[in-house]
Design a protein around this motif. Sequence first.
Motif, PDB file in Angstrom:
ATOM      1  N   MET A  85      23.932  58.911  52.571  1.00  0.00           N
ATOM      2  CA  MET A  85      23.341  57.702  51.784  1.00  0.00           C
ATOM      3  C   MET A  85      23.970  57.383  50.235  1.00  0.00           C
ATOM      4  SD  MET A  85      19.557  57.192  53.075  1.00  0.00           S
ATOM      5  CE  MET A  85      18.787  58.979  52.718  1.00  0.00           C
ATOM      6  N   ASN A  86      24.434  58.573  49.862  1.00  0.00           N
ATOM      7  CA  ASN A  86      25.030  58.475  48.522  1.00  0.00           C
ATOM      8  C   ASN A  86      26.258  58.429  48.232  1.00  0.00           C
ATOM      9  OD1 ASN A  86      23.053  58.827  45.914  1.00  0.00           O
ATOM     10  ND2 ASN A  86      22.042  59.936  47.738  1.00  0.00           N
ATOM     11  N   LEU A  87      27.157  58.847  49.452  1.00  0.00           N
ATOM     12  CA  LEU A  87      28.690  59.345  49.064  1.00  0.00           C
ATOM     13  C   LEU A  87      29.435  58.348  50.001  1.00  0.00           C
ATOM     14  CD1 LEU A  87      27.695  61.528  47.139  1.00  0.00           C
ATOM     15  CD2 LEU A  87      29.474  62.911  48.283  1.00  0.00           C
ATOM     16  N   SER A  88      29.027  57.869  51.278  1.00  0.00           N
ATOM     17  CA  SER A  88      29.740  57.493  52.216  1.00  0.00           C
ATOM     18  C   SER A  88      30.214  56.095  51.860  1.00  0.00           C
ATOM     19  CB  SER A  88      29.018  57.491  53.555  1.00  0.00           C
ATOM     20  OG  SER A  88      27.980  56.663  53.730  1.00  0.00           O
ATOM     21  N   ARG A  89      29.243  55.584  51.289  1.00  0.00           N
ATOM     22  CA  ARG A  89      29.379  53.904  50.573  1.00  0.00           C
ATOM     23  C   ARG A  89      29.701  53.308  52.115  1.00  0.00           C
ATOM     24  NH1 ARG A  89      33.271  53.730  45.346  1.00  0.00           N
ATOM     25  NH2 ARG A  89      32.895  55.913  44.798  1.00  0.00           N
ATOM     26  N   GLY A  90      29.013  53.538  53.172  1.00  0.00           N
ATOM     27  CA  GLY A  90      28.951  52.935  54.280  1.00  0.00           C
ATOM     28  C   GLY A  90      30.159  52.983  55.180  1.00  0.00           C
ATOM     29  N   GLY A  91      31.097  53.807  54.758  1.00  0.00           N
ATOM     30  CA  GLY A  91      32.352  53.870  55.479  1.00  0.00           C
ATOM     31  C   GLY A  91      32.700  55.353  56.487  1.00  0.00           C
ATOM     32  N   GLN A  92      33.464  56.288  56.134  1.00  0.00           N
ATOM     33  CA  GLN A  92      34.005  57.195  56.730  1.00  0.00           C
ATOM     34  C   GLN A  92      33.673  58.548  56.223  1.00  0.00           C
ATOM     35  OE1 GLN A  92      38.119  56.912  57.825  1.00  0.00           O
ATOM     36  NE2 GLN A  92      37.738  55.169  59.218  1.00  0.00           N
ATOM     37  N   ALA A  93      33.199  59.406  56.987  1.00  0.00           N
ATOM     38  CA  ALA A  93      32.900  60.927  56.497  1.00  0.00           C
ATOM     39  C   ALA A  93      33.387  61.963  57.564  1.00  0.00           C
ATOM     40  CB  ALA A  93      31.564  61.267  55.919  1.00  0.00           C
ATOM     41  N   ASP A  94      34.008  62.877  57.348  1.00  0.00           N
ATOM     42  CA  ASP A  94      34.672  63.767  58.259  1.00  0.00           C
ATOM     43  C   ASP A  94      33.854  65.157  58.062  1.00  0.00           C
ATOM     44  OD1 ASP A  94      36.563  61.962  59.065  1.00  0.00           O
ATOM     45  OD2 ASP A  94      38.065  62.864  57.727  1.00  0.00           O
ATOM     46  N   PHE A  95      33.816  65.984  59.060  1.00  0.00           N
ATOM     47  CA  PHE A  95      33.005  67.065  59.305  1.00  0.00           C
ATOM     48  C   PHE A  95      33.804  68.115  60.001  1.00  0.00           C
ATOM     49  CE2 PHE A  95      30.114  63.728  58.493  1.00  0.00           C
ATOM     50  CZ  PHE A  95      28.936  64.195  57.926  1.00  0.00           C
ATOM     51  N   VAL A  96      33.716  69.676  59.547  1.00  0.00           N
ATOM     52  CA  VAL A  96      34.159  70.634  60.261  1.00  0.00           C
ATOM     53  C   VAL A  96      33.013  71.169  60.623  1.00  0.00           C
ATOM     54  CG1 VAL A  96      35.343  72.563  59.607  1.00  0.00           C
ATOM     55  CG2 VAL A  96      36.005  70.452  58.474  1.00  0.00           C
ATOM     56  N   VAL A  97      32.816  71.216  61.992  1.00  0.00           N
ATOM     57  CA  VAL A  97      31.861  71.861  62.829  1.00  0.00           C
ATOM     58  C   VAL A  97      32.133  73.224  63.181  1.00  0.00           C
ATOM     59  CG1 VAL A  97      30.314  71.695  64.645  1.00  0.00           C
ATOM     60  CG2 VAL A  97      31.053  69.419  63.620  1.00  0.00           C
ATOM     61  N   THR A  98      31.408  74.218  62.450  1.00  0.00           N
ATOM     62  CA  THR A  98      31.606  75.501  62.816  1.00  0.00           C
ATOM     63  C   THR A  98      30.196  76.444  63.122  1.00  0.00           C
ATOM     64  OG1 THR A  98      31.225  75.923  60.420  1.00  0.00           O
ATOM     65  CG2 THR A  98      33.439  75.873  60.916  1.00  0.00           C
ATOM     66  N   GLY A  99      29.211  75.618  63.377  1.00  0.00           N
ATOM     67  CA  GLY A  99      28.042  76.182  63.847  1.00  0.00           C
ATOM     68  C   GLY A  99      26.775  75.161  64.106  1.00  0.00           C
ATOM     69  N   SER A 100      25.582  75.675  64.142  1.00  0.00           N
ATOM     70  CA  SER A 100      24.440  74.728  64.219  1.00  0.00           C
ATOM     71  C   SER A 100      24.325  73.956  63.091  1.00  0.00           C
ATOM     72  CB  SER A 100      23.182  75.816  64.700  1.00  0.00           C
ATOM     73  OG  SER A 100      23.541  76.407  65.952  1.00  0.00           O
ATOM     74  N   TRP A 101      24.499  74.486  61.949  1.00  0.00           N
ATOM     75  CA  TRP A 101      24.096  73.463  60.752  1.00  0.00           C
ATOM     76  C   TRP A 101      24.956  72.438  60.429  1.00  0.00           C
ATOM     77  CZ3 TRP A 101      19.370  73.907  60.123  1.00  0.00           C
ATOM     78  CH2 TRP A 101      18.665  75.181  60.015  1.00  0.00           C
ATOM     79  N   SER A 102      26.299  72.865  60.639  1.00  0.00           N
ATOM     80  CA  SER A 102      27.301  71.686  60.298  1.00  0.00           C
ATOM     81  C   SER A 102      27.282  70.657  61.492  1.00  0.00           C
ATOM     82  CB  SER A 102      28.588  72.099  60.375  1.00  0.00           C
ATOM     83  OG  SER A 102      28.910  73.125  61.288  1.00  0.00           O
ATOM     84  N   GLN A 103      26.927  71.121  62.760  1.00  0.00           N
ATOM     85  CA  GLN A 103      26.594  70.216  63.810  1.00  0.00           C
ATOM     86  C   GLN A 103      25.439  69.106  63.469  1.00  0.00           C
ATOM     87  OE1 GLN A 103      28.613  69.837  66.813  1.00  0.00           O
ATOM     88  NE2 GLN A 103      27.344  68.559  67.683  1.00  0.00           N
TER      89      GLN A 103
END
Length: 363
Positions: A85-103
């Motif tokens: 809500m603060n950083l995406s500006r409604g656009g894109q964000a990428d995620f490195v999924v390495t376990g339950s919390w990042s998922q």
Amino acid sequence: MKRPYNFSAGPATLPPEVLQQAADEMLDWHGSGMSVMEMSHRGREFMSIRDQAETDLRELLAVPPQFKVLFMQGGGLAENAIVPMNLSRGGQADFVVTGSWSQKSYKEAKRYCDSAVAASNEADDHTSLPAPASWQLRPQAAYVHLCTNETIHGVEFSELPDLKGLGSDAALVIDCSSHIATRSIDWSRVGLAFAGAQKNIGPAGLTLVIVREDLLGHALPVCPSAFDYKTVADNQSMYNTPPTYAIYLAGLVFQWLKRQGGVAAMEQRNIAKATLLYDYIDASGFYRNTVAPAARSRMNLPFFLPDDSHNEAFLAGAKERGLLQLKGHKSVGGMRASLYNAMPLEGVQALVDYMREFAARHG
């Protein structure tokens, strides 16, 4: 009376001297006639506590002046929504999924922006870490999210990625909830770091957010005012009533960390603790840890017995010896020992001695 050794993943063990100081000051903080829990959050007494806590945290983590320190609420789970809500500006964000919390972070962000998985270790059951060179980063992503230590699966990034070196202008967001203040942070590579306090900092209820100033002021219209980082920063975390007692206790922990020699000294202790336990597990021929050695967490060490039928006996015997909360997360089973800053080396040695005894009887 000797306290048990508490290996809980969080809320977790705290330094006994911090707890004792808090007990001594419970009814009357420094002659004020008030408990910290009774103070106005805008009064000079609490403001002195808050200011000292921030000063000590900045010193411990070597936080550069261009970063704001925010004392917030909601834990890491809330930050999974507050960050996009603060950083995406409604656009894109990428995620490195390495376990339950990042998922969880990836799934929650989908409610507020176009989130995508840039890399994942799901194929090997979250037992390794995808090399940054393999990450599929999108050119328009506003930020890249990384959980730098996964408490459930026991993987930890020993080095933060250099996104610029990977050709990305995105801000790196790190969820460092479970290893903050256990190792240094390379702030030149970070845009925002957040951490729930209940593992290495203090009690549940406080969330630390350390954010670079240029990332402020871009909250989505849907973002609640109390979660707008710029609003929180402009009001010195006093826009709403902050978790005052949790901030006070965190401040006591920061002072304790300084007395121990700071983060660098704690890192060496944590290396010694983790090495002691991993070396025994690897050599035991009875217990096993399935995480690739290069990805192993210093904080959260999952391990398994040869047969699940031994689990209850192992936990019962551990409790009898004052070794508490070793049961693994329900999603993976087995055992888990969390070795946060407040866990002494003696506690880990006591665990190894018990594990050796149990293996001799059941092997």
